[in-house]
Each structure stands twice: as structure tokens, then as C-alpha cells.
Write a protein that holds these residues in place. Structure first.
Motif, PDB file in Angstrom:
ATOM      1  N   TYR A  94      -9.165   9.527  -0.295  1.00 36.91           N
ATOM      2  CA  TYR A  94      -9.837   9.231  -1.553  1.00 36.91           C
ATOM      3  C   TYR A  94      -9.253   9.978  -2.740  1.00 36.91           C
ATOM      4  CZ  TYR A  94     -13.273   7.025   1.434  1.00 36.91           C
ATOM      5  OH  TYR A  94     -13.865   6.217   2.358  1.00 36.91           O
ATOM      6  N   VAL A  95      -8.534  11.063  -2.510  1.00 36.90           N
ATOM      7  CA  VAL A  95      -8.044  11.855  -3.632  1.00 36.90           C
ATOM      8  C   VAL A  95      -6.528  11.984  -3.685  1.00 36.90           C
ATOM      9  CG1 VAL A  95     -10.145  13.205  -3.843  1.00 36.90           C
ATOM     10  CG2 VAL A  95      -8.314  14.031  -2.386  1.00 36.90           C
ATOM     11  N   VAL A  96      -5.811  11.593  -2.642  1.00 37.52           N
ATOM     12  CA  VAL A  96      -4.365  11.827  -2.635  1.00 37.52           C
ATOM     13  C   VAL A  96      -3.668  11.001  -3.719  1.00 37.52           C
ATOM     14  CG1 VAL A  96      -3.757  10.119  -0.860  1.00 37.52           C
ATOM     15  CG2 VAL A  96      -2.369  12.161  -1.143  1.00 37.52           C
ATOM     16  N   GLU A  97      -4.090   9.769  -3.915  1.00 33.88           N
ATOM     17  CA  GLU A  97      -3.474   8.952  -4.964  1.00 33.88           C
ATOM     18  C   GLU A  97      -3.764   9.547  -6.338  1.00 33.88           C
ATOM     19  OE1 GLU A  97      -3.330   4.385  -6.653  1.00 33.88           O
ATOM     20  OE2 GLU A  97      -4.690   4.870  -5.022  1.00 33.88           O
ATOM     21  N   TRP A  98      -4.986  10.003  -6.540  1.00 30.38           N
ATOM     22  CA  TRP A  98      -5.356  10.605  -7.816  1.00 30.38           C
ATOM     23  C   TRP A  98      -4.503  11.830  -8.093  1.00 30.38           C
ATOM     24  CZ3 TRP A  98      -7.315  15.349  -9.193  1.00 30.38           C
ATOM     25  CH2 TRP A  98      -7.800  15.450 -10.485  1.00 30.38           C
ATOM     26  N   TYR A  99      -4.311  12.689  -7.089  1.00 27.27           N
ATOM     27  CA  TYR A  99      -3.498  13.887  -7.285  1.00 27.27           C
ATOM     28  C   TYR A  99      -2.058  13.524  -7.640  1.00 27.27           C
ATOM     29  CZ  TYR A  99      -6.312  17.972  -6.242  1.00 27.27           C
ATOM     30  OH  TYR A  99      -7.202  18.990  -6.325  1.00 27.27           O
ATOM     31  N   ILE A 100      -1.472  12.588  -6.928  1.00 27.70           N
ATOM     32  CA  ILE A 100      -0.067  12.231  -7.171  1.00 27.70           C
ATOM     33  C   ILE A 100       0.086  11.618  -8.560  1.00 27.70           C
ATOM     34  CG2 ILE A 100       1.825  10.754  -6.419  1.00 27.70           C
ATOM     35  CD1 ILE A 100       0.789  11.248  -3.531  1.00 27.70           C
ATOM     36  N   ARG A 101      -0.834  10.761  -8.939  1.00 21.50           N
ATOM     37  CA  ARG A 101      -0.754  10.161 -10.287  1.00 21.50           C
ATOM     38  C   ARG A 101      -0.993  11.209 -11.376  1.00 21.50           C
ATOM     39  NH1 ARG A 101       0.084   4.823  -9.927  1.00 21.50           N
ATOM     40  NH2 ARG A 101      -0.661   3.752  -8.064  1.00 21.50           N
ATOM     41  N   ALA A 102      -1.887  12.158 -11.143  1.00 21.42           N
ATOM     42  CA  ALA A 102      -2.123  13.220 -12.118  1.00 21.42           C
ATOM     43  C   ALA A 102      -0.900  14.122 -12.243  1.00 21.42           C
ATOM     44  CB  ALA A 102      -3.347  14.044 -11.712  1.00 21.42           C
ATOM     45  N   LEU A 103      -0.240  14.403 -11.119  1.00 23.56           N
ATOM     46  CA  LEU A 103       0.979  15.210 -11.171  1.00 23.56           C
ATOM     47  C   LEU A 103       2.087  14.470 -11.916  1.00 23.56           C
ATOM     48  CD1 LEU A 103       0.968  16.671  -7.565  1.00 23.56           C
ATOM     49  CD2 LEU A 103       0.468  17.891  -9.684  1.00 23.56           C
ATOM     50  N   THR A 104       2.172  13.161 -11.723  1.00 24.70           N
ATOM     51  CA  THR A 104       3.158  12.361 -12.449  1.00 24.70           C
ATOM     52  C   THR A 104       2.873  12.389 -13.945  1.00 24.70           C
ATOM     53  OG1 THR A 104       3.363  10.915 -10.521  1.00 24.70           O
ATOM     54  CG2 THR A 104       4.182  10.061 -12.614  1.00 24.70           C
ATOM     55  N   PHE A 105       1.608  12.296 -14.314  1.00 20.64           N
ATOM     56  CA  PHE A 105       1.225  12.354 -15.720  1.00 20.64           C
ATOM     57  C   PHE A 105       1.552  13.725 -16.309  1.00 20.64           C
ATOM     58  CE2 PHE A 105      -2.118  13.087 -18.973  1.00 20.64           C
ATOM     59  CZ  PHE A 105      -1.721  12.109 -19.871  1.00 20.64           C
ATOM     60  N   HIS A 106       1.287  14.781 -15.548  1.00 20.53           N
ATOM     61  CA  HIS A 106       1.600  16.138 -16.009  1.00 20.53           C
ATOM     62  C   HIS A 106       3.108  16.306 -16.219  1.00 20.53           C
ATOM     63  CE1 HIS A 106       1.500  20.446 -16.450  1.00 20.53           C
ATOM     64  NE2 HIS A 106       2.246  20.609 -15.379  1.00 20.53           N
ATOM     65  N   ALA A 107       3.915  15.780 -15.297  1.00 18.41           N
ATOM     66  CA  ALA A 107       5.371  15.862 -15.445  1.00 18.41           C
ATOM     67  C   ALA A 107       5.831  15.078 -16.670  1.00 18.41           C
ATOM     68  CB  ALA A 107       6.064  15.346 -14.192  1.00 18.41           C
ATOM     69  N   LEU A 108       5.220  13.940 -16.909  1.00 17.65           N
ATOM     70  CA  LEU A 108       5.565  13.141 -18.091  1.00 17.65           C
ATOM     71  C   LEU A 108       5.236  13.904 -19.368  1.00 17.65           C
ATOM     72  CD1 LEU A 108       6.502  10.335 -19.134  1.00 17.65           C
ATOM     73  CD2 LEU A 108       4.097   9.704 -19.161  1.00 17.65           C
ATOM     74  N   LEU A 109       4.083  14.569 -19.396  1.00 16.60           N
ATOM     75  CA  LEU A 109       3.700  15.336 -20.585  1.00 16.60           C
ATOM     76  C   LEU A 109       4.615  16.536 -20.812  1.00 16.60           C
ATOM     77  CD1 LEU A 109      -0.204  15.445 -20.426  1.00 16.60           C
ATOM     78  CD2 LEU A 109       1.237  14.091 -21.950  1.00 16.60           C
ATOM     79  N   SER A 110       5.053  17.158 -19.726  1.00 16.15           N
ATOM     80  CA  SER A 110       5.892  18.352 -19.868  1.00 16.15           C
ATOM     81  C   SER A 110       7.372  18.004 -20.010  1.00 16.15           C
ATOM     82  CB  SER A 110       5.692  19.284 -18.676  1.00 16.15           C
ATOM     83  OG  SER A 110       6.123  18.666 -17.493  1.00 16.15           O
ATOM     84  N   GLY A 111       7.750  16.756 -19.756  1.00 16.16           N
ATOM     85  CA  GLY A 111       9.142  16.338 -19.900  1.00 16.16           C
ATOM     86  C   GLY A 111      10.030  16.824 -18.775  1.00 16.16           C
TER      87      GLY A 111
END
Length: 147
Positions: free
Chosen positions: A49-66
Motif C-alpha cells: 500500500y505504501v511502496v508506490e507512494w514512497y518511490i513516487r515521492a522519492l522521484t518527486f524529491h529528486a526532480l525538485l533537487s535536480g
């Protein structure tokens, strides 16, 4: 005559802007390929239930940090669809690799393993390592069936 000069000037300005945008995009791509990358090690057990959310949130964080992102998923014997969800994300283009689960002490002491931020989803009180995810009302993210 004036209308034609305006069109010529507009096309020239658009061409200059396009060249600048392409040049800046090439520089940021080179910088992200040569710069630092974010490496997260997710340790899961029955967290479909949370693994997809974590991976997508990490991808978003990487996008924000460049920065480039690499996620290593270590599954500790899930009996639910955790690995199916992660496999779908990996096939969809996420920077996700799979590794067998090992004890955390071994993970931190092995020089062959690349260093990364360890997120053990099996521990209910672990703090989320992303600043934009730490909300005052949040008590962490646990799955319904996770242990």
C-alpha cells in the motif's frame, strides 16, 4: 511592410529563446549526469500500500533537487503484492533496482555497496528522510498489513 518587419522580429526572438532554452537544458543534463545522485535503500515487508507512494515521492524529491535518483528495493519476504507493484514501477521507467534483504549492520559495513539513505519501512517509528514529507500531523507512513 511594418507587419512583415514585426513577423521577422518575432521569429528572430523566438529562435533566440529556443537556442537559449536548448543550451540551458543541455547544461543541466550534463550537470545532473556528472553531479551527485540520490540513492535510497527501501527495506520492505508486506508494504504494497505504501511502496508506490514512497518511490513516487522519492522521484518527486529528486526532480525538485535536480539530482538523479537510484532506489534499491530490498524485500524481506513479502507475502502480498509489494514486489508486483515495484516491478510495475521498474518496468514503467523508475530508477529502481532489486537486491536481496540483508541485515542493516551488514548493509552499512559492506564497502562494495554504494552508500545510500536507508529507509526501513518495517520499523513503525522511523522518520521520513524527505523534508517536504515531514508534516507535523504525520506519524509516519505504515501499510495496513505491514509489520
Amino acid at each position: 511592410m511594418v507587419a512583415q518587419l514585426i513577423w521577422i522580429a518575432a521569429i528572430y526572438v523566438i529562435a533566440v529563446l529556443l537556442v537559449h532554452i536548448l543550451h540551458k537544458g543541455g547544461q543541466s543534463r550534463q550537470r545532473s549526469q556528472s553531479g551527485k545522485r540520490l540513492h535510497y535503500i527501501l527495506i520492505t515487508r508486506n508494504h504494497e500500500y505504501v511502496v508506490e507512494w514512497y518511490i513516487r515521492a522519492l522521484t518527486f524529491h529528486a526532480l525538485l533537487s535536480g539530482k538523479r535518483l537510484q532506489v534499491t528495493l530490498m524485500d524481506d519476504g513479502s507475502s502480498d503484492a509489494t514486489m508486483d507493484v515495484a516491478l510495475r514501477l521498474a518496468l514503467g521507467g523508475s530508477a529502481l533496482e532489486f537486491a536481496p534483504a540483508v541485515p542493516i549492520g551488514f548493509l552499512e559495513s559492506d564497502p562494495k555497496l554504494q552508500p545510500g539513505i536507508i529507509v526501513d519501512l518495517r520499523e513503525p517509528g522511523q522518520a521520513v528522510p524527505l523534508p517536504f514529507l515531514q508534516m507535523p500531523w504525520s506519524k509516519g507512513c505504515r501499510s495496513k498489513r505491514g509489520e
